[in-house]
Design an enzyme around this catalytic site. Structure first.
Site, PDB file in Angstrom:
ATOM      1  N   ASP A 104      -1.951 -28.874  80.098  1.00  0.00           N
ATOM      2  CA  ASP A 104      -1.031 -29.988  80.364  1.00  0.00           C
ATOM      3  C   ASP A 104       0.217 -29.780  79.515  1.00  0.00           C
ATOM      4  O   ASP A 104       0.476 -30.497  78.577  1.00  0.00           O
ATOM      5  CB  ASP A 104      -1.678 -31.356  80.118  1.00  0.00           C
ATOM      6  CG  ASP A 104      -2.087 -31.578  78.682  1.00  0.00           C
ATOM      7  OD1 ASP A 104      -2.114 -30.600  77.897  1.00  0.00           O
ATOM      8  OD2 ASP A 104      -2.378 -32.727  78.317  1.00  0.00           O
ATOM      9  N   CYS A 105       0.967 -28.777  79.885  1.00  0.00           N
ATOM     10  CA  CYS A 105       2.119 -28.367  79.095  1.00  0.00           C
ATOM     11  C   CYS A 105       3.418 -28.700  79.822  1.00  0.00           C
ATOM     12  O   CYS A 105       3.647 -28.244  80.935  1.00  0.00           O
ATOM     13  CB  CYS A 105       2.050 -26.870  78.822  1.00  0.00           C
ATOM     14  SG  CYS A 105       3.417 -26.251  77.841  1.00  0.00           S
ATOM     15  N   GLY A 106       4.254 -29.488  79.163  1.00  0.00           N
ATOM     16  CA  GLY A 106       5.564 -29.820  79.716  1.00  0.00           C
ATOM     17  C   GLY A 106       6.631 -28.871  79.210  1.00  0.00           C
ATOM     18  O   GLY A 106       7.765 -28.901  79.666  1.00  0.00           O
ATOM     19  N   THR A 127       5.499 -28.784  85.699  1.00  0.00           N
ATOM     20  CA  THR A 127       6.344 -27.830  84.992  1.00  0.00           C
ATOM     21  C   THR A 127       6.546 -26.600  85.858  1.00  0.00           C
ATOM     22  O   THR A 127       5.581 -25.977  86.299  1.00  0.00           O
ATOM     23  CB  THR A 127       5.697 -27.418  83.653  1.00  0.00           C
ATOM     24  OG1 THR A 127       5.418 -28.601  82.900  1.00  0.00           O
ATOM     25  CG2 THR A 127       6.596 -26.496  82.865  1.00  0.00           C
TER      26      THR A 127
END
Length: 181
Positions: A104-106, A127
């Protein structure tokens, strides 16, 4: 008569134990029923679709999410595929066993780490392809904005695409017949 009853009970207990041990050993040596799944991008997402086919060697879903909490689509992925979940914030797992990574990387760093290792990756956030590892975030290894709604069994996904094709062809047929008339 009492000795015969004790002997009979011991024999039954012994035979049931052997039978139970045989069942346990057989189940332990069987491969789980792994099934292929398809994961598509969600609203505003990038990449995919990914088709994940777990094997005895690659059957781990490694998730590395903020706070280490289970990601929303994890339960559906596990139930449809038969894969095993590993919380990457608490446990380690050899890359060779990982069939799918969930992040869950922005930002940009984690988005490219797993694809850079050749591990298909889904991002819960929308993203896109950016940052220093963008070259690894290819459509065949990375998909973003994923929820449970984007996860389906391969058979169901194939059936849906066939229906779309049939619908398209029937519209073309209608258009062709209207031109003729």
């Amino acid at each position: 008569h009492l000795n015969n009853t004790i002997h009979l009970n011991n024999t039954i207990r012994h035979n049931n134990t052997i039978r139970l041990n045989n069942i346990i050993n057989t189940e332990a040596n069987m491969d789980p029923p792994y099934r292929s799944i398809r994961i598509t991008r969600g609203d505003g997402g990038y990449g995919g679709p990914l088709t994940i086919t777990p094997t005895q060697d690659r059957h781990i879903v490694l998730y590395m999410t903020g706070g280490g909490k289970e990601p929303e689509p994890l339960a559906r992925i596990i139930s449809l595929s038969g894969m095993k979940a590993v919380n990457g914030n608490q446990e380690t797992c050899p890359d060779e066993k990982v069939a799918l990574a969930i992040i869950d990387c922005g930002g940009t760093l984690r988005c490219g780490i797993f694809p850079g290792k050749g591990i298909p990756t889904i991002n819960l956030l929308a993203t896109g392809r950016s940052g220093p590892l963008a070259k690894y975030m290819t459509e065949d290894l990375y998909v973003s904005a994923v929820t449970s709604a984007q996860v389906s069994p391969v058979e169901e996904a194939d059936a849906d695409s066939c229906e779309e094709t049939n619908d398209d062809s029937s519209e073309e047929t209608k258009a062709d017949s209207s031109e003729v008339a």
